[in-house]
Write a protein that holds these residues in place. Structure first.
Motif, PDB file in Angstrom:
ATOM      1  N   VAL A 101       0.838  -1.097   0.004  1.00 43.77           N
ATOM      2  CA  VAL A 101      -0.248   0.068   0.010  1.00 43.77           C
ATOM      3  C   VAL A 101       0.778   1.142   0.133  1.00 43.77           C
ATOM      4  O   VAL A 101       1.873   1.384   1.069  1.00 43.77           O
ATOM      5  N   SER A 102       0.680   2.243  -0.874  1.00 46.95           N
ATOM      6  CA  SER A 102       1.625   3.268  -0.910  1.00 46.95           C
ATOM      7  C   SER A 102       0.895   4.668  -0.204  1.00 46.95           C
ATOM      8  O   SER A 102       0.499   5.663  -0.763  1.00 46.95           O
ATOM      9  N   CYS A 103       0.831   4.473   1.016  1.00 47.71           N
ATOM     10  CA  CYS A 103       0.409   5.269   1.714  1.00 47.71           C
ATOM     11  C   CYS A 103       0.665   4.902   3.348  1.00 47.71           C
ATOM     12  O   CYS A 103       0.988   3.858   3.809  1.00 47.71           O
ATOM     13  N   PHE A 104       0.642   6.026   4.143  1.00 42.18           N
ATOM     14  CA  PHE A 104       1.036   6.013   5.712  1.00 42.18           C
ATOM     15  C   PHE A 104       0.122   6.474   6.213  1.00 42.18           C
ATOM     16  O   PHE A 104      -0.424   7.668   5.870  1.00 42.18           O
ATOM     17  N   ILE A 105      -0.334   6.074   7.687  1.00 41.87           N
ATOM     18  CA  ILE A 105      -1.387   6.614   8.466  1.00 41.87           C
ATOM     19  C   ILE A 105      -0.769   6.905   9.781  1.00 41.87           C
ATOM     20  O   ILE A 105       0.309   6.390  10.260  1.00 41.87           O
ATOM     21  N   ALA A 106      -1.382   7.963  10.343  1.00 45.71           N
ATOM     22  CA  ALA A 106      -1.018   8.514  11.793  1.00 45.71           C
ATOM     23  C   ALA A 106      -2.346   7.870  12.526  1.00 45.71           C
ATOM     24  O   ALA A 106      -3.498   8.442  11.996  1.00 45.71           O
ATOM     25  N   GLN A 107      -2.191   7.165  13.574  1.00 49.22           N
ATOM     26  CA  GLN A 107      -3.428   6.954  14.312  1.00 49.22           C
ATOM     27  C   GLN A 107      -3.221   7.104  15.634  1.00 49.22           C
ATOM     28  O   GLN A 107      -2.107   7.295  16.290  1.00 49.22           O
ATOM     29  N   LYS A 108      -4.378   7.329  16.620  1.00 46.04           N
ATOM     30  CA  LYS A 108      -4.174   7.542  17.963  1.00 46.04           C
ATOM     31  C   LYS A 108      -5.481   6.725  18.468  1.00 46.04           C
ATOM     32  O   LYS A 108      -6.308   7.206  18.042  1.00 46.04           O
ATOM     33  N   GLU A 109      -5.219   6.015  19.561  1.00 49.84           N
ATOM     34  CA  GLU A 109      -6.386   5.488  20.003  1.00 49.84           C
ATOM     35  C   GLU A 109      -7.225   4.542  19.039  1.00 49.84           C
ATOM     36  O   GLU A 109      -8.392   4.651  19.284  1.00 49.84           O
ATOM     37  N   GLY A 110      -6.559   4.054  18.140  1.00 48.99           N
ATOM     38  CA  GLY A 110      -7.356   3.465  17.074  1.00 48.99           C
ATOM     39  C   GLY A 110      -8.036   4.061  16.122  1.00 48.99           C
ATOM     40  O   GLY A 110      -8.786   3.621  15.057  1.00 48.99           O
ATOM     41  N   LYS A 111      -7.664   5.486  15.981  1.00 48.35           N
ATOM     42  CA  LYS A 111      -8.573   6.184  14.935  1.00 48.35           C
ATOM     43  C   LYS A 111      -7.448   7.117  14.035  1.00 48.35           C
ATOM     44  O   LYS A 111      -6.559   7.463  14.977  1.00 48.35           O
ATOM     45  N   PRO A 112      -7.767   7.026  12.583  1.00 52.56           N
ATOM     46  CA  PRO A 112      -6.843   7.690  11.996  1.00 52.56           C
ATOM     47  C   PRO A 112      -6.886   9.419  12.383  1.00 52.56           C
ATOM     48  O   PRO A 112      -8.077   9.814  12.767  1.00 52.56           O
ATOM     49  N   ILE A 113      -5.569  10.067  12.319  1.00 50.86           N
ATOM     50  CA  ILE A 113      -5.830  11.465  12.472  1.00 50.86           C
ATOM     51  C   ILE A 113      -4.814  11.975  11.492  1.00 50.86           C
ATOM     52  O   ILE A 113      -4.691  13.183  11.388  1.00 50.86           O
ATOM     53  N   TYR A 129      -4.160  18.287  15.503  1.00 50.84           N
ATOM     54  CA  TYR A 129      -3.056  17.656  15.762  1.00 50.84           C
ATOM     55  C   TYR A 129      -1.803  18.224  14.918  1.00 50.84           C
ATOM     56  O   TYR A 129      -0.673  17.920  14.940  1.00 50.84           O
ATOM     57  N   ARG A 130      -2.387  19.361  14.210  1.00 52.15           N
ATOM     58  CA  ARG A 130      -1.299  20.091  13.339  1.00 52.15           C
ATOM     59  C   ARG A 130      -0.182  20.712  14.131  1.00 52.15           C
ATOM     60  O   ARG A 130      -0.656  21.141  15.435  1.00 52.15           O
ATOM     61  N   GLY A 131       0.946  20.736  13.701  1.00 56.00           N
ATOM     62  CA  GLY A 131       1.994  21.481  14.536  1.00 56.00           C
ATOM     63  C   GLY A 131       2.771  20.630  15.619  1.00 56.00           C
ATOM     64  O   GLY A 131       3.655  21.068  16.434  1.00 56.00           O
ATOM     65  N   SER A 132       2.280  19.302  15.500  1.00 57.67           N
ATOM     66  CA  SER A 132       2.820  18.273  16.371  1.00 57.67           C
ATOM     67  C   SER A 132       4.003  17.572  15.973  1.00 57.67           C
ATOM     68  O   SER A 132       4.535  16.877  16.500  1.00 57.67           O
ATOM     69  N   GLY A 133       4.399  17.685  14.569  1.00 55.27           N
ATOM     70  CA  GLY A 133       5.414  16.980  13.909  1.00 55.27           C
ATOM     71  C   GLY A 133       4.878  15.761  13.184  1.00 55.27           C
ATOM     72  O   GLY A 133       5.597  15.109  12.354  1.00 55.27           O
ATOM     73  N   ILE A 134       3.466  15.586  13.096  1.00 59.52           N
ATOM     74  CA  ILE A 134       2.884  14.312  12.758  1.00 59.52           C
ATOM     75  C   ILE A 134       3.026  14.519  11.125  1.00 59.52           C
ATOM     76  O   ILE A 134       3.553  13.403  10.579  1.00 59.52           O
ATOM     77  N   GLY A 135       2.882  15.744  10.507  1.00 58.54           N
ATOM     78  CA  GLY A 135       2.670  15.767   9.083  1.00 58.54           C
ATOM     79  C   GLY A 135       4.255  15.474   8.725  1.00 58.54           C
ATOM     80  O   GLY A 135       4.277  14.943   7.448  1.00 58.54           O
ATOM     81  N   LYS A 136       5.027  16.085   9.352  1.00 58.79           N
ATOM     82  CA  LYS A 136       6.731  15.942   8.726  1.00 58.79           C
ATOM     83  C   LYS A 136       6.936  14.551   8.840  1.00 58.79           C
ATOM     84  O   LYS A 136       7.717  13.982   7.763  1.00 58.79           O
ATOM     85  N   VAL A 137       6.638  13.741   9.812  1.00 60.96           N
ATOM     86  CA  VAL A 137       7.240  12.524   9.689  1.00 60.96           C
ATOM     87  C   VAL A 137       6.332  11.486   8.836  1.00 60.96           C
ATOM     88  O   VAL A 137       7.115  10.682   7.914  1.00 60.96           O
ATOM     89  N   PHE A 162       4.422  12.648  -4.484  1.00 61.91           N
ATOM     90  CA  PHE A 162       4.071  12.642  -3.134  1.00 61.91           C
ATOM     91  C   PHE A 162       2.730  13.286  -3.065  1.00 61.91           C
ATOM     92  O   PHE A 162       2.415  14.258  -3.517  1.00 61.91           O
ATOM     93  N   GLY A 163       1.941  12.670  -2.228  1.00 65.04           N
ATOM     94  CA  GLY A 163       0.730  13.471  -2.006  1.00 65.04           C
ATOM     95  C   GLY A 163      -0.584  12.574  -2.401  1.00 65.04           C
ATOM     96  O   GLY A 163      -0.346  11.765  -3.211  1.00 65.04           O
ATOM     97  N   PRO A 164      -1.815  12.772  -1.981  1.00 63.61           N
ATOM     98  CA  PRO A 164      -2.163  13.769  -1.101  1.00 63.61           C
ATOM     99  C   PRO A 164      -1.785  13.514   0.515  1.00 63.61           C
ATOM    100  O   PRO A 164      -1.473  12.269   0.718  1.00 63.61           O
ATOM    101  N   PHE A 168      -2.657  11.100   7.280  1.00 63.77           N
ATOM    102  CA  PHE A 168      -2.223  10.213   6.203  1.00 63.77           C
ATOM    103  C   PHE A 168      -1.263  11.021   5.107  1.00 63.77           C
ATOM    104  O   PHE A 168      -1.285  12.148   5.321  1.00 63.77           O
ATOM    105  N   ALA A 169      -0.638  10.000   4.506  1.00 62.05           N
ATOM    106  CA  ALA A 169       0.269  10.552   3.399  1.00 62.05           C
ATOM    107  C   ALA A 169       0.448   9.657   2.439  1.00 62.05           C
ATOM    108  O   ALA A 169       0.689   8.521   2.674  1.00 62.05           O
ATOM    109  N   CYS A 170      -0.164   9.788   1.152  1.00 59.83           N
ATOM    110  CA  CYS A 170      -0.157   8.841   0.326  1.00 59.83           C
ATOM    111  C   CYS A 170       1.140   9.345  -0.713  1.00 59.83           C
ATOM    112  O   CYS A 170       1.647  10.521  -0.629  1.00 59.83           O
ATOM    113  N   TYR A 171       1.512   8.478  -1.462  1.00 57.43           N
ATOM    114  CA  TYR A 171       2.647   8.691  -2.318  1.00 57.43           C
ATOM    115  C   TYR A 171       2.412   7.877  -3.668  1.00 57.43           C
ATOM    116  O   TYR A 171       1.676   6.822  -3.589  1.00 57.43           O
TER     117      TYR A 171
END
Length: 156
Positions: free
Chosen positions: A61-73, A95-103, A86-88, A75-78
């Protein structure tokens, strides 16, 4: 924007910090396709949801997800719109500004590098300054004309 994939920053410390805060970043698997597609459409757009569907048609799968407590918060596709793209990508506002987007960004770009690319393309750029700072991306001259210019419109 163009990104040199041979010089990506190390985000392992940020990923470890996020894990201590209960945020897991990983690739989704097939049983999560419907849920992630619906979540993307509800929180971002139907165009992006379509690209998430394409990500699930690839193996792996060409996507990564960030999840917290079993819920998506987040994503980044390529490589869903075009080769080496890269994208979307999106992270829920609270959750913006926490570093999730950069990871998510760097992990997706690393996956492009693992596919053999030397450069990645960020299409449909919104926050250009963010990408410049995060991964040294540069504007591609003449890119006002892009693959997105003639997208179908919902009403019309």
């Amino acid at each position: 924007m163009l990104v040199r994939l041979m010089a990506l920053p190390d985000v392992s410390a940020a990923e470890d910090r996020l894990a201590t805060e209960g945020v897991l970043i990983r690739k989704p698997i097939a049983p999560e396709k419907s849920l992630l597609t619906q979540w993307t459409e509800a929180n971002f757009s139907s165009f992006w949801a379509s690209e998430v569907e394409v990500a699930f048609s690839q193996s792996p799968v060409s996507c990564f997800i960030a999840q917290k407590e079993g819920k998506p918060i987040g994503f980044a596709c390529y490589e869903t719109t075009s080769k080496s793209y890269f994208g979307p990508t999106g992270v829920l506002e609270q959750y913006r500004g926490s570093g999730i987007g950069k990871v998510l960004l760097v992990k997706a770009l690393q996956a492009l590098k693992e596919r053999g690319y030397v450069y990645g393309i960020i299409g449909g750029v919104g926050p250009a300054a963010y990408y410049q700072k995060a991964v040294g991306a540069v504007i591609i001259d003449g890119s006002e004309q892009s693959i997105y210019n003639h997208l179908l419109k919902k009403n019309g």
